[in-house]
Design an enzyme around this catalytic site. Structure first.
Site, mmCIF file in Angstrom:
data_model
loop_
_atom_site.group_PDB
_atom_site.id
_atom_site.type_symbol
_atom_site.label_atom_id
_atom_site.label_comp_id
_atom_site.label_asym_id
_atom_site.label_seq_id
_atom_site.Cartn_x
_atom_site.Cartn_y
_atom_site.Cartn_z
ATOM 1 N N LYS A 14 0.844 -1.208 0.000
ATOM 2 C CA LYS A 14 0.000 0.000 0.000
ATOM 3 C C LYS A 14 0.876 1.255 0.000
ATOM 4 C CE LYS A 14 -2.226 -1.245 3.778
ATOM 5 N NZ LYS A 14 -1.567 -2.539 4.041
ATOM 6 N N ARG A 87 -9.881 0.553 8.748
ATOM 7 C CA ARG A 87 -9.404 -0.806 8.930
ATOM 8 C C ARG A 87 -10.402 -1.669 9.689
ATOM 9 N NH1 ARG A 87 -3.615 -0.173 8.803
ATOM 10 N NH2 ARG A 87 -2.504 -2.079 9.278
ATOM 11 N N ARG A 126 11.555 -5.684 4.483
ATOM 12 C CA ARG A 126 11.299 -4.244 4.325
ATOM 13 C C ARG A 126 12.284 -3.412 5.162
ATOM 14 N NH1 ARG A 126 5.485 -2.106 5.316
ATOM 15 N NH2 ARG A 126 5.645 -3.492 7.103
ATOM 16 N N ARG A 159 11.163 -2.089 10.916
ATOM 17 C CA ARG A 159 10.066 -1.881 11.867
ATOM 18 C C ARG A 159 9.990 -3.024 12.871
ATOM 19 N NH1 ARG A 159 4.949 -0.120 8.232
ATOM 20 N NH2 ARG A 159 3.938 -1.533 9.714
ATOM 21 N N ARG A 170 -0.551 -9.977 12.596
ATOM 22 C CA ARG A 170 -1.137 -8.889 11.791
ATOM 23 C C ARG A 170 -2.005 -9.456 10.662
ATOM 24 N NH1 ARG A 170 4.059 -5.664 10.274
ATOM 25 N NH2 ARG A 170 2.657 -4.304 9.115
HETATM 26 P P1 AP5 Z 1 4.714 -1.673 1.791
HETATM 27 O O1 AP5 Z 1 4.413 -0.771 0.629
HETATM 28 O O2 AP5 Z 1 5.461 -1.090 2.947
HETATM 29 O O3 AP5 Z 1 3.383 -2.404 2.272
HETATM 30 P P2 AP5 Z 1 2.138 -1.870 3.095
HETATM 31 O O4 AP5 Z 1 0.928 -2.524 2.515
HETATM 32 O O5 AP5 Z 1 2.141 -0.368 3.151
HETATM 33 O O6 AP5 Z 1 2.489 -2.535 4.477
HETATM 34 P P3 AP5 Z 1 2.357 -2.033 5.975
HETATM 35 O O7 AP5 Z 1 3.038 -3.070 6.800
HETATM 36 O O8 AP5 Z 1 2.832 -0.608 6.139
HETATM 37 O O9 AP5 Z 1 0.858 -2.099 6.164
HETATM 38 P P4 AP5 Z 1 0.148 -2.277 7.454
HETATM 39 O O10 AP5 Z 1 -1.195 -1.996 6.958
HETATM 40 O O11 AP5 Z 1 0.298 -3.520 8.203
HETATM 41 O O12 AP5 Z 1 0.910 -1.268 8.437
HETATM 42 P P5 AP5 Z 1 0.534 0.175 8.964
HETATM 43 O O13 AP5 Z 1 1.764 0.964 9.022
HETATM 44 O O14 AP5 Z 1 -0.663 0.713 8.255
HETATM 45 O O15 AP5 Z 1 5.500 -2.942 1.216
HETATM 46 C C1 AP5 Z 1 5.993 -3.953 2.079
HETATM 47 C C2 AP5 Z 1 7.370 -4.422 1.570
HETATM 48 O O16 AP5 Z 1 7.199 -5.124 0.332
HETATM 49 C C3 AP5 Z 1 8.352 -3.271 1.272
HETATM 50 O O17 AP5 Z 1 9.661 -3.666 1.623
HETATM 51 C C4 AP5 Z 1 8.245 -3.062 -0.246
HETATM 52 O O18 AP5 Z 1 9.472 -2.581 -0.794
HETATM 53 C C5 AP5 Z 1 7.922 -4.481 -0.733
HETATM 54 N N1 AP5 Z 1 7.019 -4.477 -1.875
HETATM 55 C C6 AP5 Z 1 5.974 -3.623 -2.113
HETATM 56 N N2 AP5 Z 1 5.357 -3.943 -3.247
HETATM 57 C C7 AP5 Z 1 6.015 -5.045 -3.743
HETATM 58 C C8 AP5 Z 1 5.828 -5.852 -4.914
HETATM 59 N N3 AP5 Z 1 4.864 -5.598 -5.804
HETATM 60 N N4 AP5 Z 1 6.677 -6.898 -5.083
HETATM 61 C C9 AP5 Z 1 7.665 -7.169 -4.201
HETATM 62 N N5 AP5 Z 1 7.897 -6.435 -3.082
HETATM 63 C C10 AP5 Z 1 7.068 -5.387 -2.862
HETATM 64 O O19 AP5 Z 1 0.030 -0.169 10.454
HETATM 65 C C11 AP5 Z 1 0.913 -0.558 11.476
HETATM 66 C C12 AP5 Z 1 0.144 -0.749 12.765
HETATM 67 O O20 AP5 Z 1 -0.481 0.509 13.154
HETATM 68 C C13 AP5 Z 1 -1.028 -1.733 12.709
HETATM 69 O O21 AP5 Z 1 -0.609 -3.078 12.911
HETATM 70 C C14 AP5 Z 1 -1.914 -1.218 13.856
HETATM 71 O O22 AP5 Z 1 -1.428 -1.586 15.116
HETATM 72 C C15 AP5 Z 1 -1.769 0.295 13.723
HETATM 73 N N6 AP5 Z 1 -2.796 0.898 12.845
HETATM 74 C C16 AP5 Z 1 -2.567 1.561 11.670
HETATM 75 N N7 AP5 Z 1 -3.728 1.980 11.141
HETATM 76 C C17 AP5 Z 1 -4.704 1.565 11.975
HETATM 77 C C18 AP5 Z 1 -6.122 1.667 11.940
HETATM 78 N N8 AP5 Z 1 -6.776 2.291 10.939
HETATM 79 N N9 AP5 Z 1 -6.823 1.095 12.959
HETATM 80 C C19 AP5 Z 1 -6.203 0.490 13.985
HETATM 81 N N10 AP5 Z 1 -4.856 0.350 14.069
HETATM 82 C C20 AP5 Z 1 -4.115 0.881 13.066
#
Ligand code: AP5
Length: 216
Positions: A14, A87, A126, A159, A170
């Site tokens: 994402k 979410r 990552r 991270r 997760r």
């Molecule tokens: P990346 O682009 O970083 O993936 P992402 O989908 O953004 O992953 P996140 O881990 O950031 O999502 P998340 O939703 O779990 O975490 P968030 O920070 O929102 O890509 C991942 C890796 O793959 C990278 O190394 C990239 O280079 C590689 N990659 C990308 N595309 C690729 C491809 N096509 N092919 C190969 N490799 C690829 O949330 C973290 C925490 O915050 C949650 O667990 C929760 O505790 C809290 N939180 C956040 N939002 C909320 C909410 N709305 N409600 C409640 N808690 C929340």
């Protein structure tokens, strides 16, 4: 002015897709995870509340997140892409109510689809830039200089929630609580764009841009 929601499991890409979206359409990137990590870095009360949930892979409670994100959205000037929010179905409903109140709406929802087996390798490899939010991967998306942000910000970090046990939790939480958000948007007739995110980074980027070009 486009307002988008980007859905998909943790590690689906994402944040990576958002980088292309903001470059191509000039939208603001609003990532709930990035906002929470900034609150933690500032050691704010909100950051302290979120810490335990994030490190164990649980969702931060709805009442904390909804206020934080709706506050940020109300201040946004121009179009934006929401990454990581909503979410839960409640978050989606509250977002729609808040947008209704200011005469706004979400134009489209992009759902990045990747099988669970691919996710772990993406997350454990990552590396992120704590200064600019840039996202890299040790194999799939290498920085120009190992361990350093391409924008000159300094060292990349891993991270705390990208270790295998937390990644598994997760993913479990995603299937239990977040996958239903797609159903919510279908139930209110929102346009859902499914993206095959199990392709190379550039191919995902091209698919996303091709779909968004049809809207703009
Ligand atoms: P990346 O682009 O970083 O993936 P992402 O989908 O953004 O992953 P996140 O881990 O950031 O999502 P998340 O939703 O779990 O975490 P968030 O920070 O929102 O890509 C991942 C890796 O793959 C990278 O190394 C990239 O280079 C590689 N990659 C990308 N595309 C690729 C491809 N096509 N092919 C190969 N490799 C690829 O949330 C973290 C925490 O915050 C949650 O667990 C929760 O505790 C809290 N939180 C956040 N939002 C909320 C909410 N709305 N409600 C409640 N808690 C929340």
């Amino acid at each position: 002015m486009m307002r988008l929601v980007l859905l998909g499991p943790p590690g689906a890409g994402k944040g990576t897709a958002c980088m292309s979206i903001i470059e191509n359409y000039g939208l603001i990137h609003m990532s709930s995870g990035d906002i929470l990590r900034a609150e933690r870095a500032a050691n704010s009360e909100l950051g302290q509340k979120a810490q335990g949930y994030m490190d164990s892979g649980q969702l931060v409670p709805d009442d904390v997140i909804i206020g934080m994100m709706i506050g940020a959205i109300q201040k946004a000037e121009g179009g934006y892409v929401l990454d990581g929010f909503p979410r839960t179905v409640l978050q989606g409903e509250e977002l729609d109510k808040a947008l209704d109140a200011i005469g706004g709406k979400i134009d489209a929802v992009l759902d990045l689809q990747v099988p669970d087996e691919v996710i772990e390798a993406r997350m454990t490899g990552r590396r992120s830039c704590p200064a600019c939010g840039g996202v890299y991967h040790i194999i799939n998306l290498k920085p120009k200089v190992e361990g350093q942000c391409d924008k000159g910000c300094g060292e990349l970090t891993q991270r705390a929630d990208d270790v295998p046990e937390v990644v598994a939790n997760r993913l479990k939480i995603y299937h239990e609580q977040t996958a239903a958000v797609v159903g919510y948007y279908k139930s209110v007739d929102k346009k859902i764009i499914e993206i095959n995110a199990n392709q190379a980074v550039d191919d995902v980027k091209a698919s996303v841009i091709a779909e968004l070009d049809k809207l703009s």
